[in-house]
Design an enzyme around this catalytic site. Structure first.
Site, PDB file in Angstrom:
ATOM      1  N   GLN A 197       0.847  -1.189   0.000  1.00 12.55           N
ATOM      2  CA  GLN A 197       0.000   0.000   0.000  1.00 12.55           C
ATOM      3  C   GLN A 197       0.885   1.243   0.000  1.00 12.55           C
ATOM      4  OE1 GLN A 197      -3.358  -0.266  -0.025  1.00 12.55           O
ATOM      5  NE2 GLN A 197      -3.573   1.930  -0.091  1.00 12.55           N
ATOM      6  N   PRO A 198       1.557   1.548  -1.141  1.00 11.53           N
ATOM      7  CA  PRO A 198       2.522   2.656  -1.162  1.00 11.53           C
ATOM      8  C   PRO A 198       1.903   4.015  -1.449  1.00 11.53           C
ATOM      9  CG  PRO A 198       2.567   1.541  -3.268  1.00 11.53           C
ATOM     10  CD  PRO A 198       1.544   0.808  -2.415  1.00 11.53           C
ATOM     11  N   GLU A 199       0.607   4.158  -1.279  1.00  9.89           N
ATOM     12  CA  GLU A 199      -0.080   5.383  -1.685  1.00  9.89           C
ATOM     13  C   GLU A 199       0.470   6.638  -1.016  1.00  9.89           C
ATOM     14  OE1 GLU A 199      -4.497   3.678  -2.888  1.00  9.89           O
ATOM     15  OE2 GLU A 199      -4.147   4.290  -0.827  1.00  9.89           O
ATOM     16  N   ILE A 200       0.917   6.508   0.225  1.00  7.98           N
ATOM     17  CA  ILE A 200       1.426   7.685   0.937  1.00  7.98           C
ATOM     18  C   ILE A 200       2.608   8.309   0.196  1.00  7.98           C
ATOM     19  CG2 ILE A 200       3.029   6.395   2.429  1.00  7.98           C
ATOM     20  CD1 ILE A 200       2.180   8.361   4.703  1.00  7.98           C
TER      21      ILE A 200
END
Length: 257
Positions: free
Chosen positions: A131-134
C-alpha cells in the site's frame, strides 16, 4: 473501453485480464468502468460458476492508480473518484460466484486492495504487494479498511504509514497469498482452483459469500464516507498534486538514466 479489460470463458470459468501492460495495468476511469461491466456480464452468465482476475504481461497484476489521472483532480473530482471505487468494490463484493486473483507481478495500492477483495490469491515468489499510496500523496482509506479486516491493525498501520512493499513470502506467511507456485504455473493453478470452486454447490457458495459481505458491510460503508471526507480535504490543500508530480518526475528521471 473493452480493450482495457479482456474477457474470455473457459468451461465454467470466466477470465478477466486488466489490460494496460504499458502502464503496469494502472487504473483509470475507463478501466474501472469496464471491469464493473465485465463482472456484471459474468455474474449474469449462468454457465460461468467462478472467475479468475489477472493482469496482462508478466510484470504486474496492477500498479494501482494511474497518477496521470489523479494529479489534476480538485476536491469535487476526488469525491466523484471515490464514487467510482465504491461502484467497483461493491460489484466485486456482491458477486455470487467465487473470484480468484492470479497474481503475475506487483499488486500495489488499489490493485493490492482489489486482490484482497478477491476470495483467494495465487502468486509466485517474485510477486510484491503493498500500500505505497502515501509516497505519492494519496491518503489511504479503503486500503486500511480491507487490510485491517484481514491482517489486523498493527500490520495495517505499518504498511499504510511506511508505504513499504511486501515480498511474496511475507504475504504468504500472513495469509494474503493463499498459494505460491512457479511463475509459469500461476494461471494454470488459478484456473484449477477456480474450476474446483465452480464445482461446489452454487446456493451454498452464494450464501457463504453473501455472509462474508454482510459481516464487513458496515465498516465498508464507513470507510467510503471517510474516504470522501479525507480526499476532499487532501485535494483542497494541493498536496496530492504536488507529490504526484514529484513522484512522476522521479520515475521519469530514473527511466532516462
Amino acid at each position: 473501453m473493452k480493450e482495457f479489460v479482456l474477457s474470455e470463458i473457459r468451461g465454467s470459468v470466466g477470465i478477466l485480464t486488466l489490460n494496460r501492460p504499458d502502464k503496469l495495468n494502472a487504473w483509470n476511469a475507463p478501466m474501472r468502468t469496464r471491469l464493473v461491466e465485465a463482472l456484471d456480464e459474468l455474474e449474469a452468465n449462468e454457465a460461468v460458476r467462478a472467475i479468475v482476475l489477472t493482469g496482462a504481461g508478466d510484470r504486474a497484476f496492477g500498479a494501482g492508480q494511474d497518477l496521470n489521472e489523479t494529479k489534476t483532480f480538485d476536491p469535487d473530482r476526488a469525491e466523484l473518484w471515490m464514487g467510482e471505487w465504491e461502484r467497483m468494490y461493491d460489484r466485486i463484493r456482491s458477486l455470487s460466484k467465487p473470484i480468484v486473483a492470479a497474481l503475475n507481478g506487483v499488486a500495489a495500492g488499489s490493485a493490492f486492495q482489489v486482490a484482497l477483495l478477491c476470495d483467494l490469491r495465487i502468486g509466485h515468489d517474485g510477486v510484491t504487494m503493498g500500500q505505497p499510496e502515501i509516497n505519492s500523496g494519496i491518503a489511504s482509506v479503503t486500503g486500511p479498511w480491507i487490510m485491517r479486516e484481514m491482517i489486523g491493525i498493527a500490520r495495517t498501520i505499518d504498511l499504510t504509514l511506511t508505504g513499504r512493499m511486501m515480498e511474496a513470502e511475507e504475504c504468504f506467511r500472513i495469509g494474503l497469498i493463499n498459494r505460491i507456485v512457479a511463475k509459469e504455473k500461476v494461471m494454470e493453478a488459478s484456473l484449477a482452483l477456480a474450476t474446483e470452486l465452480a464445482g461446489k454447490p452454487p446456493v451454498a457458495m452464494r450464501l457463504n459469500k453473501a455472509r462474508f459481505r454482510e459481516v464487513t458491510e458496515a465498516s465498508f460503508r464507513e470507510c467510503l464516507a471517510a474516504g470522501i471526507r479525507n480526499q476532499r480535504e487532501a485535494y483542497a490543500t494541493g498536496e496530492p498534486a504536488r507529490m504526484m508530480e514529484e513522484f512522476l518526475a522521479k520515475r521519469a528521471a530514473k527511466k532516462s538514466a
